[in-house]
Write a protein that holds these residues in place. Structure first.
Motif, short mmCIF file in Angstrom:
data_model
loop_
_atom_site.label_atom_id
_atom_site.label_comp_id
_atom_site.label_asym_id
_atom_site.label_seq_id
_atom_site.Cartn_x
_atom_site.Cartn_y
_atom_site.Cartn_z
N UNK A 145 8.36 5.54 5.87
CA UNK A 145 7.73 4.40 6.54
C UNK A 145 6.85 4.92 7.66
N UNK A 146 5.82 4.15 7.95
CA UNK A 146 4.99 4.52 9.09
C UNK A 146 4.32 3.28 9.66
N UNK A 147 4.16 3.34 10.96
CA UNK A 147 3.42 2.29 11.65
C UNK A 147 1.95 2.62 11.55
N UNK A 148 1.15 1.60 11.29
CA UNK A 148 -0.29 1.79 11.18
C UNK A 148 -0.99 0.73 12.05
N UNK A 149 -2.23 0.96 12.44
CA UNK A 149 -2.88 0.05 13.40
C UNK A 149 -3.43 -1.26 12.81
N UNK A 150 -3.46 -1.40 11.51
CA UNK A 150 -4.03 -2.60 10.89
C UNK A 150 -3.42 -3.88 11.47
N UNK A 151 -4.25 -4.87 11.70
CA UNK A 151 -3.83 -6.19 12.22
C UNK A 151 -3.09 -6.10 13.55
N UNK A 152 -3.46 -5.15 14.37
CA UNK A 152 -2.80 -5.01 15.66
C UNK A 152 -1.46 -4.32 15.59
N UNK A 153 -1.09 -3.85 14.42
CA UNK A 153 0.16 -3.14 14.20
C UNK A 153 0.85 -3.61 12.94
N UNK A 154 0.89 -2.76 11.96
CA UNK A 154 1.54 -3.07 10.69
C UNK A 154 2.54 -1.98 10.37
N UNK A 155 3.37 -2.25 9.38
CA UNK A 155 4.33 -1.26 8.90
C UNK A 155 4.05 -1.04 7.41
N UNK A 156 4.00 0.22 7.02
CA UNK A 156 3.83 0.56 5.61
C UNK A 156 5.13 1.21 5.16
N UNK A 157 5.70 0.69 4.10
CA UNK A 157 6.96 1.21 3.58
C UNK A 157 6.77 1.70 2.15
N UNK A 158 7.30 2.87 1.88
CA UNK A 158 7.27 3.48 0.55
C UNK A 158 8.67 3.32 -0.02
N UNK A 159 8.76 2.69 -1.18
CA UNK A 159 10.03 2.20 -1.71
C UNK A 159 10.23 2.69 -3.13
N UNK A 160 11.47 3.01 -3.47
CA UNK A 160 11.80 3.41 -4.84
C UNK A 160 13.18 2.87 -5.19
N UNK A 161 13.56 3.10 -6.42
CA UNK A 161 14.94 2.79 -6.81
C UNK A 161 15.86 3.69 -5.98
#
Length: 179
Positions: A145-161
């Motif tokens: 997971x990482x925080x990114x600046x989009x929309x004033x602060x977003x979270x991107x999560x990488x997900x698997x089984x």
């Protein structure tokens, strides 16, 4: 990803995410319920002009195969019945596939007092804890997971089984910060 792998973008808009994949010969499929889907089609992307649903997920799996990558950028906040959508993602995701979701981050909203970004279109605001809880109910886990600046602060999560990929320290770091 490799040639002939299936990649799906839920809420693909004009196909901007699918256009950026560096591998040629991918089977790129966008799911977009609005009229902007025509722009993605003009760019040569297979588009299903419907809301993402069980029927759409089953149709993609049957006609193209299971997806190695599924993306949903700024989509989860807008969906009512999110558990059903996660089940559809699980149905479509290849056994070693990765689901990448990005959404406005509750942590940034609170930390920077972004009360003016709360409006009727967003049904949910996610923390990493809430995403983790949602996804684990369906046998999925966040491995990065990482925080990114989009929309004033977003979270991107990488997900698997569950158990498919080692969990990176980024997940514990953000969870600890939320605590």
């Amino acid at each position: 990803v490799r040639p002939n792998d299936v990649v799906v973008d839920i809420g693909c808009n004009d196909g901007i995410t699918l256009k950026t994949y560096p591998v040629n010969n991918l089977i790129k499929i966008g799911v977009e319920p609005s009229d902007v889907a025509k722009k993605a089609e003009e760019a040569g992307i297979n588009v299903i002009n419907k809301f993402f649903s069980k029927d759409v997920a089953e149709g993609i799996a049957k006609n193209y195969g299971r997806a190695k990558i599924i993306t949903a950028t700024n989509v989860f906040a807008h969906i009512d019945g999110i558990n059903e959508i996660v089940e559809c993602i699980l149905e479509l995701l290849d056994q070693d596939g990765v689901f990448i979701t990005e959404c406005h981050y509750l942590g940034a909203l609170v930390d920077t007092l972004q009360y003016d970004t709360i409006y009727h279109e967003h049904l949910m605001y996610y923390s990493l804890h809430s995403l983790k809880h949602l996804l684990e109910k369906h046998g999925l886990e966040i491995f990065h997971a990482k925080e990114i600046p989009t929309h004033g602060g977003s979270i991107r999560a990488f997900v698997s089984r569950k158990g498919k990929y080692p969990i990176k320290p980024s997940v514990a770091g953000i969870l600890d910060h939320e605590e």
